[in-house]
Design a protein around this motif. Structure first.
Motif, mmCIF file in Angstrom:
data_model
loop_
_atom_site.group_PDB
_atom_site.id
_atom_site.type_symbol
_atom_site.label_atom_id
_atom_site.label_comp_id
_atom_site.label_asym_id
_atom_site.label_seq_id
_atom_site.Cartn_x
_atom_site.Cartn_y
_atom_site.Cartn_z
ATOM 1 N N PHE A 1 -1.588 10.714 8.185
ATOM 2 C CA PHE A 1 -2.896 10.056 8.161
ATOM 3 C C PHE A 1 -3.215 9.681 6.720
ATOM 4 O O PHE A 1 -2.556 10.143 5.787
ATOM 5 C CB PHE A 1 -3.990 10.961 8.752
ATOM 6 C CG PHE A 1 -4.208 12.233 7.958
ATOM 7 C CD1 PHE A 1 -5.219 12.317 7.016
ATOM 8 C CD2 PHE A 1 -3.406 13.346 8.172
ATOM 9 C CE1 PHE A 1 -5.421 13.474 6.290
ATOM 10 C CE2 PHE A 1 -3.597 14.520 7.462
ATOM 11 C CZ PHE A 1 -4.601 14.585 6.508
ATOM 12 N N CYS A 2 -4.231 8.838 6.523
ATOM 13 C CA CYS A 2 -4.602 8.402 5.176
ATOM 14 C C CYS A 2 -5.407 9.492 4.477
ATOM 15 O O CYS A 2 -6.400 9.994 5.023
ATOM 16 C CB CYS A 2 -5.425 7.116 5.250
ATOM 17 S SG CYS A 2 -4.450 5.660 5.689
ATOM 18 N N GLU A 3 -4.973 9.836 3.283
ATOM 19 C CA GLU A 3 -5.623 10.884 2.495
ATOM 20 C C GLU A 3 -5.815 10.354 1.087
ATOM 21 O O GLU A 3 -4.944 9.674 0.546
ATOM 22 C CB GLU A 3 -4.766 12.143 2.517
ATOM 23 C CG GLU A 3 -5.476 13.390 2.039
ATOM 24 C CD GLU A 3 -5.157 13.692 0.608
ATOM 25 O OE1 GLU A 3 -5.897 14.484 -0.002
ATOM 26 O OE2 GLU A 3 -4.183 13.134 0.073
ATOM 27 N N VAL A 4 -6.966 10.651 0.482
ATOM 28 C CA VAL A 4 -7.368 9.988 -0.753
ATOM 29 C C VAL A 4 -6.395 10.228 -1.902
ATOM 30 O O VAL A 4 -6.083 9.312 -2.669
ATOM 31 C CB VAL A 4 -8.809 10.409 -1.136
ATOM 32 C CG1 VAL A 4 -8.896 11.903 -1.451
ATOM 33 C CG2 VAL A 4 -9.313 9.581 -2.310
ATOM 34 N N VAL A 5 -5.864 11.442 -2.049
ATOM 35 C CA VAL A 5 -4.956 11.735 -3.163
ATOM 36 C C VAL A 5 -3.671 10.920 -3.038
ATOM 37 O O VAL A 5 -3.191 10.328 -4.014
ATOM 38 C CB VAL A 5 -4.636 13.245 -3.225
ATOM 39 C CG1 VAL A 5 -3.590 13.524 -4.295
ATOM 40 C CG2 VAL A 5 -5.901 14.050 -3.493
ATOM 41 N N GLN A 6 -3.103 10.886 -1.835
ATOM 42 C CA GLN A 6 -1.874 10.130 -1.621
ATOM 43 C C GLN A 6 -2.108 8.636 -1.774
ATOM 44 O O GLN A 6 -1.226 7.906 -2.242
ATOM 45 C CB GLN A 6 -1.312 10.429 -0.223
ATOM 46 C CG GLN A 6 -0.930 11.869 -0.003
ATOM 47 C CD GLN A 6 0.165 12.338 -0.938
ATOM 48 O OE1 GLN A 6 1.008 11.549 -1.369
ATOM 49 N NE2 GLN A 6 0.173 13.629 -1.245
ATOM 50 N N LEU A 7 -3.296 8.169 -1.403
ATOM 51 C CA LEU A 7 -3.622 6.748 -1.539
ATOM 52 C C LEU A 7 -3.704 6.354 -3.013
ATOM 53 O O LEU A 7 -3.221 5.293 -3.413
ATOM 54 C CB LEU A 7 -4.950 6.464 -0.832
ATOM 55 C CG LEU A 7 -5.233 5.019 -0.413
ATOM 56 C CD1 LEU A 7 -4.150 4.511 0.515
ATOM 57 C CD2 LEU A 7 -6.594 4.925 0.249
ATOM 58 N N LYS B 1 -2.097 7.719 -5.441
ATOM 59 C CA LYS B 1 -0.753 7.742 -6.025
ATOM 60 C C LYS B 1 -0.015 6.423 -5.822
ATOM 61 O O LYS B 1 0.936 6.114 -6.553
ATOM 62 C CB LYS B 1 0.065 8.882 -5.409
ATOM 63 C CG LYS B 1 -0.373 10.270 -5.864
ATOM 64 C CD LYS B 1 0.495 11.343 -5.227
ATOM 65 C CE LYS B 1 0.077 12.738 -5.679
ATOM 66 N NZ LYS B 1 0.905 13.800 -5.044
ATOM 67 N N LEU B 2 -0.432 5.636 -4.828
ATOM 68 C CA LEU B 2 0.229 4.356 -4.562
ATOM 69 C C LEU B 2 -0.315 3.216 -5.418
ATOM 70 O O LEU B 2 0.249 2.124 -5.407
ATOM 71 C CB LEU B 2 0.069 3.973 -3.082
ATOM 72 C CG LEU B 2 0.664 4.922 -2.043
ATOM 73 C CD1 LEU B 2 0.390 4.397 -0.647
ATOM 74 C CD2 LEU B 2 2.154 5.118 -2.262
ATOM 75 N N ALA B 3 -1.384 3.475 -6.154
ATOM 76 C CA ALA B 3 -2.037 2.415 -6.915
ATOM 77 C C ALA B 3 -1.229 2.028 -8.150
ATOM 78 O O ALA B 3 -0.574 2.862 -8.779
ATOM 79 C CB ALA B 3 -3.440 2.846 -7.322
ATOM 80 N N CYS B 4 -1.272 0.741 -8.491
ATOM 81 C CA CYS B 4 -0.633 0.249 -9.709
ATOM 82 C C CYS B 4 -1.607 0.248 -10.877
ATOM 83 O O CYS B 4 -1.188 0.279 -12.032
ATOM 84 C CB CYS B 4 -0.133 -1.179 -9.492
ATOM 85 S SG CYS B 4 1.286 -1.285 -8.383
ATOM 86 N N SER B 5 -2.894 0.200 -10.604
ATOM 87 C CA SER B 5 -3.895 0.171 -11.665
ATOM 88 C C SER B 5 -4.178 1.583 -12.179
ATOM 89 O O SER B 5 -3.683 2.570 -11.641
ATOM 90 C CB SER B 5 -5.180 -0.481 -11.143
ATOM 91 O OG SER B 5 -5.592 0.142 -9.951
#
Length: 307
Positions: A178-184, A186-190
Motif C-alpha cells: 500500500f502507499c506509505e508516506v516514507v516510501q513515497l 524515497k521515490l522523489a527526485c526533488s
C-alpha cells in the motif's frame, strides 16, 4: 541509466503480495477473510455498545469509536490489495496513492490518540473512582474525540500537502502493498529534506505524546493498585485494564516492528509484510481481545446474537 525527472506522474506500482501464481487465490482468500473478520467483529462491538444501555459509559464510548476507526483503517488498504490481486495489476493512480497516504496517517493517528484517551479513562476510574462520573462527563469525552480527530487530520493533511510539492522519477515502484508516506518520499527526485524533518518531528510529537500519556496513566494506575489493601480489589482494578493493555501492546508492538525490520533488514518483502501486520492485524484482533476479556461485552454480545 539515471532516473529522469517525471513531471506528469499518473500512477505508482505497488509490490506484488505473491509472485507465485498458484498462491494468488489463497492469498486473496486470506486477505478477504481478514477484512471480513475485521469489519464484522468491529461492527458487532459498535452495535453491542449502541443497543446495550449498560455499556453507555466513557470506556465503551471510546471502544466503539476505536472499532469504527479500525474498520476505516482496514478499508483504506485491504480492498485495494484485493483489487490488485484479482486484476493482476499492481498499479495505483497518483491521486489514489496520495489519498491512501492521507487516510492511513489520519486513521493510524486516531488509533494512537484514542488509545491514549482510553488509558486516561482507566486511570480516572481506578485512581479517582468517586469522581469518575464527574471527571469523565460526556462533554469531556466528546472534546477528547474531536481533539484527536483534529490533530490526526491536520497531521495527515500536512504530510500529504508536503508530498504534493515533490517531483518523482521514472522509478515509481513502492516496495509495500500500500502507499506509505516514507516510501513515497524515497521515490522523489526533488529535495526531501523538509519532508524528512517533518516526518521525524510529527512522529515524535503525534506518536510520542500519546505513548507517554499511556505510560504515565499506567504508572498512576499501578501506584493506586499497589496501595489497595484488598487482593480482590487489586485483581478487579487490574482486570479492567488487561484488554486495553493487550490492544496497546499489539498496536505499538507492530509499529515498532515496522521500524526495527526496516532498520535491520534489506529485504523489502519482509518490511512489506511487517507493515501489513501493523495496519491489519491489530484491527482484526481488537474485537476478540475485548470480547474474550470483558464480561460486560460478552453479555452484550450474547444478547445481540440471541435477538
Amino acid at each position: 541509466m539515471e532516473p529522469t525527472n517525471e513531471t506528469g506522474v499518473l500512477e505508482f506500482f505497488l509490490m506484488e503480495v505473491t509472485e507465485i501464481p498458484e498462491l494468488q487465490s489463497i492469498v486473496f482468500g486470506l486477505f478477504l477473510s481478514m477484512y471480513l473478520v475485521t469489519v464484522l467483529g468491529n461492527l458487532l462491538i459498535i452495535v453491542a455498545v449502541s443497543f446495550d444501555s449498560h455499556l453507555h459509559t466513557p470506556m465503551y464510548f471510546f471502544l466503539s469509536n476505536l472499532s469504527f476507526i479500525d474498520i476505516c483503517l482496514s478499508t483504506t488498504t485491504i480492498p485495494k490489495i484485493l483489487g490488485n490481486i484479482q486484476a493482476q495489476n499492481q498499479s495505483i493512480s497518483y491521486t489514489g496513492c496520495l489519498t491512501q497516504v492521507c487516510f492511513v496517517l489520519a486513521f493510524a493517528g486516531l488509533d494512537s490518540c484514542l488509545l491514549s484517551a482510553m488509558a486516561y479513562d482507566r486511570s480516572v476510574a481506578i485512581c479517582h473512582p468517586l469522581r469518575y462520573t464527574v471527571i469523565m462527563n460526556p462533554h469531556l469525552c466528546g472534546v477528547l474525540i474531536l481533539l484527536s480527530l483534529f490533530i490526526s487530520i491536520m497531521d495527515a493533511l500536512l504530510h500529504s500537502l508536503m508530498v504534493l510539492r515533490l517531483s518523482f522519477c521514472t522509478d515509481l515502484e513502492i516496495p509495500l502493498f500500500f502507499c506509505e508516506v516514507v516510501q513515497l518520499i524515497k521515490l522523489a527526485c526533488s529535495d526531501t529534506l523538509i519532508n524528512n524533518i517533518l516526518i521525524y518531528f510529527a512522529s515524535s510529537i503525534f506518536g510520542g505524546i500519546p505513548l507517554c500519556g499511556i505510560i504515565f496513566s499506567y504508572i498512576q494506575i499501578a501506584t493506586s493498585v499497589l496501595r489497595m489493601p484488598s487482593v480482590g480489589r487489586k485483581y478487579k482494578a487490574f482486570s479492567t485494564c488487561v484488554s486495553h493493555l493487550a490492544v496497546v501492546s499489539l498496536f505499538y508492538g507492530t509499529a515498532f516492528g515496522v521500524y526495527i525490520s526496516s532498520s535491520l533488514t534489506n529485504s523489502s518483502r519482509i518490511t512489506a509484510v511487517v507493515s501489513m501486520m501493523y495496519t491489519v492485524v491489530p484491527q482484526m484482533l481488537n474485537p476478540f481481545i475485548y470480547s474474550l476479556r470483558n464480561r460486560d461485552m460478552k453479555g452484550a454480545l450474547r444478547k445481540l446474537i440471541s435477538i
